[in-house]
Design an enzyme around this catalytic site. Structure first.
Site, short mmCIF file in Angstrom:
data_model
loop_
_atom_site.label_atom_id
_atom_site.label_comp_id
_atom_site.label_asym_id
_atom_site.label_seq_id
_atom_site.Cartn_x
_atom_site.Cartn_y
_atom_site.Cartn_z
N LYS A 1 -8.82 4.39 -19.32
CA LYS A 1 -9.16 4.77 -20.69
C LYS A 1 -7.94 4.61 -21.60
CE LYS A 1 -12.84 5.65 -18.35
NZ LYS A 1 -13.24 6.95 -17.82
N ARG B 1 0.84 -1.22 0.00
CA ARG B 1 0.00 0.00 0.00
C ARG B 1 0.86 1.25 0.00
NH1 ARG B 1 -2.07 1.88 4.45
NH2 ARG B 1 -2.46 -0.17 5.33
N TYR C 1 -16.92 14.78 -15.32
CA TYR C 1 -17.28 13.38 -15.28
C TYR C 1 -18.35 13.19 -14.19
CZ TYR C 1 -16.65 8.37 -14.80
OH TYR C 1 -16.86 7.03 -14.76
N ASP D 1 -7.91 17.11 -15.23
CA ASP D 1 -8.23 15.73 -15.59
C ASP D 1 -7.87 15.58 -17.07
OD1 ASP D 1 -9.44 13.38 -16.48
OD2 ASP D 1 -11.15 13.57 -15.13
C1 LIG Z 1 -13.74 7.45 -16.51
C2 LIG Z 1 -13.39 8.82 -16.09
C3 LIG Z 1 -13.13 9.12 -14.74
C4 LIG Z 1 -13.26 8.09 -13.64
O1 LIG Z 1 -12.32 7.08 -13.74
P1 LIG Z 1 -12.54 5.55 -13.25
O2 LIG Z 1 -11.28 4.91 -13.71
O3 LIG Z 1 -13.75 5.04 -13.94
O4 LIG Z 1 -12.70 5.60 -11.78
C5 LIG Z 1 -12.75 10.41 -14.45
N1 LIG Z 1 -12.65 11.37 -15.39
C6 LIG Z 1 -12.91 11.12 -16.69
C7 LIG Z 1 -12.79 12.21 -17.70
C8 LIG Z 1 -13.29 9.84 -17.08
O5 LIG Z 1 -13.55 9.61 -18.38
#
Ligand SMILES: *Cc1c(COP(=O)(O)O)cnc(C)c1O
Length: 395
Positions: free
Chosen positions: A209, A59, A112, A184
């Site tokens: 992603k 961790r 998101y 982000d």
């Molecule tokens: C999918 C997504 C998230 C969240 O991520 P997870 O891996 O599903 O927890 C945050 N921001 C954006 C722009 C996303 O597409």
């Protein structure tokens, strides 16, 4: 970029790993272990005191995870990175580390869905308020800053409306007030956009992603200065504990190696699909940062290498028509998530952004007719043929 590797394409493959230290293993070894043995009691004491390097417990750090973190730091142009068990674990660790009860957060108008949910939760539980803004000019931004503003949180291009925010403008205003800017960067990846080089302070990703790129991992990454990352590592990562598993980190380092090649193809395919969608009579509007007629195109040109692999479009007709269109697709998969080899399509109003109350959702520009398409790596002709037959079937 790393002194040792001049180019992104080389660093993404080689940085952060030396096979000589791992019995010559070309592939990064998978350290599937919970804990690390100490040679003696004194070594344990020194590691806990931070006086000796070395791992303690997974961790708090793991060698396989560390390779991923080193790569992500260099690719984003940051000093250090932290990997998490999901994008939301990354988002929450960052926001909880930068705020206290009573603070205020400035956000891009459009987030998101679960980030929106987290902000609601922080407001209810800790009285941490937030303001949404299009952040289209300095004045608009300055008016929102209060003595309680403790950070700014931005998505660009915004999910799913594809509006683009000028990151160097936001960073310059934030700097005057010493407010950290979090970006982000999930939609762009460091291959297309590097917010830290534009003056922002923290970059985070849903590595689920494009970073992973193959639809087989849920994970998150945060990049920034060593000081900030060490602080998060020792507080909201260590004590809340949303860490990544070594195997998922292994999958991500493997996926990362082809990021530039994949992104080039995602972008090329998206450009082809965009220009065809734009001409189709069932399509009312198409939102794509690579569109020369996009109102934010000058900003895109300034801060992004290419337009990315995501397209949103508004259909003529009702929500029912949008659903009939999705149901008529044969090759393209109806699924949330994005950035995978497969082309994915979803309906934000009833899927990713359904937790957002109607009034907020409409203000963000998410209508019942809006569709989000993550253009995959199939032949673009096949992707278009499927979209076209499904659109034509509605006529
Ligand atoms: C999918 C997504 C998230 C969240 O991520 P997870 O891996 O599903 O927890 C945050 N921001 C954006 C722009 C996303 O597409």
């Amino acid at each position: 970029m790393d002194k040792k590797y001049k180019h992104f394409e080389t660093a993404v493959i080689h940085h952060g790993y030396d096979s000589k230290q791992h019995a010559g293993s070309l592939s990064v070894p998978l350290y599937q272990t919970s804990t690390f043995t100490f040679e003696n009691a004194e070594q344990g004491e020194q590691r806990f005191a931070g006086e000796a390097d070395g791992f303690i417990y997974s961790r708090l750090g793991n060698p396989t995870v560390r390779v991923l973190e080193e790569k992500m730091a260099i690719l984003e142009g940051g000093e250090a990175a932290l990997a998490f068990g999901s994008g939301m674990a990354a988002v929450s660790a960052v926001l909880l580390s930068l705020t206290k009860a009573g603070d205020h957060i400035i956000c891009s108008q459009g987030l998101y869905g679960c980030t929106f949910g987290l902000l609601q939760l922080m407001e209810e539980k800790y009285n941490i308020s937030h303001s949404f803004s299009w952040l289209s000019n300095e004045e608009e931004l300055r008016q929102l800053i209060t003595p309680q503003t403790s950070c700014m949180y931005i998505e660009t291009p915004i999910n799913p409306t594809m509006k683009v925010i000028d990151l160097s403008m936001v960073a310059a205003v934030a700097k005057e007030h010493n407010i950290p800017v979090i970006v982000d960067n999930t939609f762009s990846t460091p291959y297309l956009q590097k917010p830290l080089e534009l003056g922002c302070d923290i970059v985070l990703h849903s590595a689920t992603k494009y970073i992973g790129g193959h639809g087989d991992v849920v994970a998150g990454v945060v990049v920034g200065s060593r000081e900030r990352m060490e602080h998060i590592r020792g507080t909201t990562q260590k004590d809340i504990g949303g860490i990544i598993s070594p195997f998922d980190a292994w999958l991500l380092t493997r996926g990362l190696k082809t990021l530039p090649v994949r992104m080039d193809r995602h972008c090329e395919n998206a450009e082809k699909i965009f220009s065809r969608l734009k001409e189709h009579k069932r399509v009312k509007a198409v939102y794509f940062p690579g569109d020369e007629e996009h109102p934010d195109f000058l900003i895109t040109q300034k801060q992004m290498r290419k337009g990315g692999g995501l397209i949103s479009f508004e259909m003529n007709g009702s929500k029912k028509d949008a659903q009939r269109f999705l149901n008529a697709l044969q090759l393209i998969k109806i699924a949330v998530s994005l950035g995978d080899t497969e082309t994915l399509i979803q309906h934000p109003a009833t899927m990713t952004h359904s937790v957002i109350p109607l009034a907020n959702r409409l203000e963000m520009g998410i209508s019942d007719q809006l569709i989000r398409l993550s253009v995959g790596l199939e032949a673009w002709e096949d992707i278009w043929e499927d979209l076209k037959q499904a659109l034509d079937s509605l006529a």
